[in-house]
Design an enzyme around this catalytic site. Sequence first.
Site, mmCIF file in Angstrom:
data_model
loop_
_atom_site.group_PDB
_atom_site.id
_atom_site.type_symbol
_atom_site.label_atom_id
_atom_site.label_comp_id
_atom_site.label_asym_id
_atom_site.label_seq_id
_atom_site.Cartn_x
_atom_site.Cartn_y
_atom_site.Cartn_z
ATOM 1 N N SER A 157 -11.676 12.926 11.931
ATOM 2 C CA SER A 157 -12.586 12.850 10.785
ATOM 3 C C SER A 157 -12.909 11.398 10.469
ATOM 4 O O SER A 157 -12.003 10.603 10.177
ATOM 5 C CB SER A 157 -11.956 13.484 9.554
ATOM 6 O OG SER A 157 -12.735 13.157 8.413
ATOM 7 N N HIS A 187 -15.776 14.758 13.539
ATOM 8 C CA HIS A 187 -15.822 15.539 12.302
ATOM 9 C C HIS A 187 -16.419 14.686 11.182
ATOM 10 O O HIS A 187 -15.934 13.583 10.897
ATOM 11 C CB HIS A 187 -14.409 15.999 11.942
ATOM 12 C CG HIS A 187 -14.340 16.964 10.805
ATOM 13 N ND1 HIS A 187 -14.637 18.306 10.948
ATOM 14 C CD2 HIS A 187 -14.012 16.789 9.502
ATOM 15 C CE1 HIS A 187 -14.484 18.920 9.787
ATOM 16 N NE2 HIS A 187 -14.111 18.017 8.878
ATOM 17 N N ASP A 235 -17.353 14.486 7.318
ATOM 18 C CA ASP A 235 -17.039 15.061 6.011
ATOM 19 C C ASP A 235 -18.029 14.603 4.957
ATOM 20 O O ASP A 235 -18.019 13.438 4.547
ATOM 21 C CB ASP A 235 -15.622 14.642 5.592
ATOM 22 C CG ASP A 235 -14.554 15.465 6.282
ATOM 23 O OD1 ASP A 235 -14.683 16.704 6.318
ATOM 24 O OD2 ASP A 235 -13.589 14.859 6.781
ATOM 25 N N MET A 247 -19.332 14.907 1.146
ATOM 26 C CA MET A 247 -18.826 15.290 -0.182
ATOM 27 C C MET A 247 -19.805 14.841 -1.251
ATOM 28 O O MET A 247 -20.350 13.738 -1.170
ATOM 29 C CB MET A 247 -17.476 14.613 -0.433
ATOM 30 C CG MET A 247 -16.433 14.946 0.605
ATOM 31 S SD MET A 247 -14.918 14.045 0.255
ATOM 32 C CE MET A 247 -13.872 14.669 1.572
ATOM 33 N N HIS A 305 -19.117 18.976 8.256
ATOM 34 C CA HIS A 305 -18.434 19.790 7.252
ATOM 35 C C HIS A 305 -19.024 19.458 5.891
ATOM 36 O O HIS A 305 -18.732 18.401 5.313
ATOM 37 C CB HIS A 305 -16.931 19.467 7.320
ATOM 38 C CG HIS A 305 -16.088 20.158 6.296
ATOM 39 N ND1 HIS A 305 -14.801 19.766 6.010
ATOM 40 C CD2 HIS A 305 -16.337 21.221 5.501
ATOM 41 C CE1 HIS A 305 -14.296 20.548 5.080
ATOM 42 N NE2 HIS A 305 -15.207 21.440 4.733
ATOM 43 N N MET A 363 -19.184 19.691 2.184
ATOM 44 C CA MET A 363 -18.479 20.032 0.939
ATOM 45 C C MET A 363 -19.439 19.723 -0.200
ATOM 46 O O MET A 363 -19.217 18.819 -1.021
ATOM 47 C CB MET A 363 -17.181 19.214 0.851
ATOM 48 C CG MET A 363 -16.124 19.692 1.838
ATOM 49 S SD MET A 363 -14.825 18.469 2.142
ATOM 50 C CE MET A 363 -15.613 17.498 3.422
ATOM 51 N N MET A 392 -9.391 25.585 5.556
ATOM 52 C CA MET A 392 -8.937 24.360 4.879
ATOM 53 C C MET A 392 -7.444 24.481 4.596
ATOM 54 O O MET A 392 -7.000 25.433 3.946
ATOM 55 C CB MET A 392 -9.679 24.158 3.558
ATOM 56 C CG MET A 392 -11.117 23.696 3.665
ATOM 57 S SD MET A 392 -11.403 22.199 4.628
ATOM 58 C CE MET A 392 -10.289 21.031 3.844
ATOM 59 N N GLY A 413 -5.539 12.442 3.829
ATOM 60 C CA GLY A 413 -4.160 12.019 3.590
ATOM 61 C C GLY A 413 -3.302 12.957 2.763
ATOM 62 O O GLY A 413 -2.221 12.565 2.320
ATOM 63 N N ASP A 450 -8.311 22.106 9.037
ATOM 64 C CA ASP A 450 -8.674 20.797 8.487
ATOM 65 C C ASP A 450 -7.813 20.478 7.275
ATOM 66 O O ASP A 450 -7.865 21.180 6.269
ATOM 67 C CB ASP A 450 -10.167 20.853 8.107
ATOM 68 C CG ASP A 450 -10.715 19.531 7.607
ATOM 69 O OD1 ASP A 450 -9.972 18.529 7.597
ATOM 70 O OD2 ASP A 450 -11.909 19.511 7.235
#
Length: 226
Positions: free
Chosen positions: A11, A36, A38, A40, A69, A71, A140, A148, A176
């Site tokens: 990611s 990947h 991410d 957001m 992905h 979100m 998820m 983290g 993930d």
Amino acid sequence: MPTRPLRIAPSILSADFARLGAEVEAIDAAGADYIHIDVMDGHFVPNISFGAPIMKSVRGVTKKTFDCHLMIAPADAYLADFANGGADIITVHAEAGPHLHRSLQAIRALGKKAGVALNPATPVSTIQHVIDDVDLVLIMSVNPGFGGQSFIRESLTKIAQAHALIGGRDIDLEVDGGVTAANAKEIVAAGANVLVAGSAIYGGNDPATYAGRIQAIRDAVNTHNA
Ligand code: DX5
Ligand code: ZN
């Protein structure tokens, strides 16, 4: 053991954004299968990362699959931007809107692979009636929003349930959140074949370590003593 090829998906959320292009190139050279991405929005999840223009800016540095992905909620209005920006797989959350089937159809109509993601509290049964409309299921294993975090062990039950739901279909089962070399084997044993890893690969942001970190996850999956 996986019935489909194991794929490692670093990611870029944990990459050094000041040199994002070089970080993507490095992870490609280090043996990543998917990149990947991410996304957001500070609304669906309590954090903001980046949008389609940033993803598009690094599309040219690798030929690897861009595993996007989302979100974000709502997602539908942005699907074309991510398709046009170079995403290969576009994953929306089942919780992101009331018309999941429509979102999945829209992604496929854009010529992209359609994924559906489930938050930790969302049951696998939520997607049983759209399973033939997806190319990837993402379980998820943390609450989305941040890299983290620690792997939620109940996810193993959901991975096994999703694996059973997928059956023989041509669908990736991705996990993930909190994936490391220490838990990769049991995650794959439960049925996953795509492992996302942010901090476990990009942690420290030292490109010299990336190949070893990816290989450590592969080796952990392939060891014969459980
Ligand atoms: C979490 C993101 C993950 C995250 C994983 O909201 O969807 O992809 O980057 O990071 P780690 O591997 O550090 O848990
Ligand atoms: Zn992700």
